[in-house]
Write an enzyme that holds these catalytic residues in place. Structure first.
Site, mmCIF file in Angstrom:
data_model
loop_
_atom_site.group_PDB
_atom_site.id
_atom_site.type_symbol
_atom_site.label_atom_id
_atom_site.label_comp_id
_atom_site.label_asym_id
_atom_site.label_seq_id
_atom_site.Cartn_x
_atom_site.Cartn_y
_atom_site.Cartn_z
ATOM 1 N N GLY A 4 0.726 -1.349 -0.010
ATOM 2 C CA GLY A 4 0.161 -0.177 -0.031
ATOM 3 C C GLY A 4 0.826 1.166 -0.028
ATOM 4 O O GLY A 4 0.709 2.361 -0.423
ATOM 5 N N LEU A 7 7.442 -0.613 -1.711
ATOM 6 C CA LEU A 7 7.848 -1.567 -2.661
ATOM 7 C C LEU A 7 8.307 -2.701 -1.471
ATOM 8 O O LEU A 7 8.844 -2.642 -0.471
ATOM 9 C CB LEU A 7 9.373 -1.273 -3.232
ATOM 10 C CG LEU A 7 9.909 -2.311 -4.103
ATOM 11 C CD1 LEU A 7 9.046 -2.417 -5.455
ATOM 12 C CD2 LEU A 7 11.322 -1.781 -4.397
ATOM 13 N N VAL A 8 7.916 -4.093 -2.031
ATOM 14 C CA VAL A 8 8.187 -5.211 -1.075
ATOM 15 C C VAL A 8 9.073 -6.019 -1.888
ATOM 16 O O VAL A 8 8.692 -6.665 -3.190
ATOM 17 C CB VAL A 8 6.712 -5.898 -0.858
ATOM 18 C CG1 VAL A 8 6.873 -7.175 0.104
ATOM 19 C CG2 VAL A 8 5.945 -4.886 -0.059
ATOM 20 N N ASP A 123 -8.383 -0.612 6.083
ATOM 21 C CA ASP A 123 -8.043 -0.612 4.774
ATOM 22 C C ASP A 123 -7.953 -2.202 4.434
ATOM 23 O O ASP A 123 -7.371 -2.651 3.330
ATOM 24 C CB ASP A 123 -6.631 0.041 4.201
ATOM 25 C CG ASP A 123 -6.612 0.019 2.813
ATOM 26 O OD1 ASP A 123 -7.437 0.068 2.128
ATOM 27 O OD2 ASP A 123 -5.566 0.051 2.070
#
Length: 274
Positions: A4, A7-8, A123
């Protein structure tokens, strides 16, 4: 991939001999700094089987992140590696009823835990719900928008417009974004259960007004104060008899009665009835 608010990447923790996910958060401005501080403060408190586990939070080049973030331009959250998320699973087709039931149970367990810690996720959506395909364990992640629901916690209580995915927004959130409780997460969970059972988003409005119209077509408005508010702010959206056009049983004809009964209890117009 991209979370969300960052960067992962997947990586290997050579010291602990385990695969991890590393979430890079760029602290380029005050807003991203605020979100990062919020996420880090919250996730450090959480420890539960159905919450993505955070191992450590690091600064640039793996340095320890001590105190405030303000001296750093980037932070790295090292967390448990999860193979996939619910959004990816749903893209492959509808889940079986047994899988949907199993995942919903775990989602509610995770929500019960974070709510007991006075945290609202705010969320919840399939992309923020992670699944281990090996043992079918579900974990809630991506707490970038989470809020501590504590009257002593210093925040103004406003949801920034456009941040929460509108398809999972409760009617109360659509009507008044600055007035919300733990019930907003329960509404989102109900929408997610319906999506798991049908493979389609329950209420997929193109914008907030259409979203509210879709909800009003299906979810009955029972409380007088809600009726009065709707007549005041959007009179053209409600029927004179307050009857819904497509109740959940009609909207979801292939979903079994037990699941519909549950959805009718969790997807109530008023958060007080959820």
């Amino acid at each position: 991939g991209c979370g969300g608010n960052g960067l992962v990447l997947s990586a290997t923790d050579s010291r602990a001999c385990r695969k991890v996910a590393v979430k890079k958060i760029v602290l380029s401005d005050a807003r991203s700094m605020k979100h990062a501080l919020r996420e880090i403060k919250i996730i450090r408190r959480l420890d539960h089987d159905n919450i993505v586990k955070v191992y450590e939070v690091l600064g640039p080049k793996g340095s320890d992140l001590q105190g405030e973030l303000f001296k750093f331009s980037v932070a790295y959250i090292v967390q448990e590696y999860m193979e996939t998320d619910l959004a990816c699973l749903l893209e492959q087709g509808t889940l079986t009823e047994e899988h949907a039931k199993l995942f919903m149970y775990q989602l509610l367990r995770g929500l019960k835990y974070i709510h007991s810690a006075n945290v609202l996720h705010r969320d919840l959506k399939p992309a923020n719900i992670f699944i281990s395909t090996e043992d079918l364990v579900l974990k809630i992640g991506d707490f970038g928008l989470a809020r501590i629901a504590d009257q002593h916690y210093s925040h103004k209580g406003y949801l920034s417009e456009g941040l929460v995915t509108k398809w999972y927004r409760s009617p109360r959130l659509l009507l008044s974004p600055n007035n919300y409780t733990k019930a907003i997460d329960m509404w989102a969970a109900g929408c997610i259960l319906a999506e798991m059972l049908t493979g389609k988003m329950l209420f997929a409005g193109a914008h907030e007004l259409e979203q509210m119209q879709l909800i009003l077509d299906t979810i009955p408005v029972v409380r007088e104060e809600d009726k009065e508010e709707l007549l005041r702010v959007m009179p053209s959206f409600v029927s004179s008899t307050w009857e819904v056009k497509r109740p959940l049983r009609k909207l979801l004809p292939d979903v079994n009665r037990e699941a519909i009964d549950f959805l009718e209890k969790i997807l109530t117009f008023s958060p007080m009835d959820r």
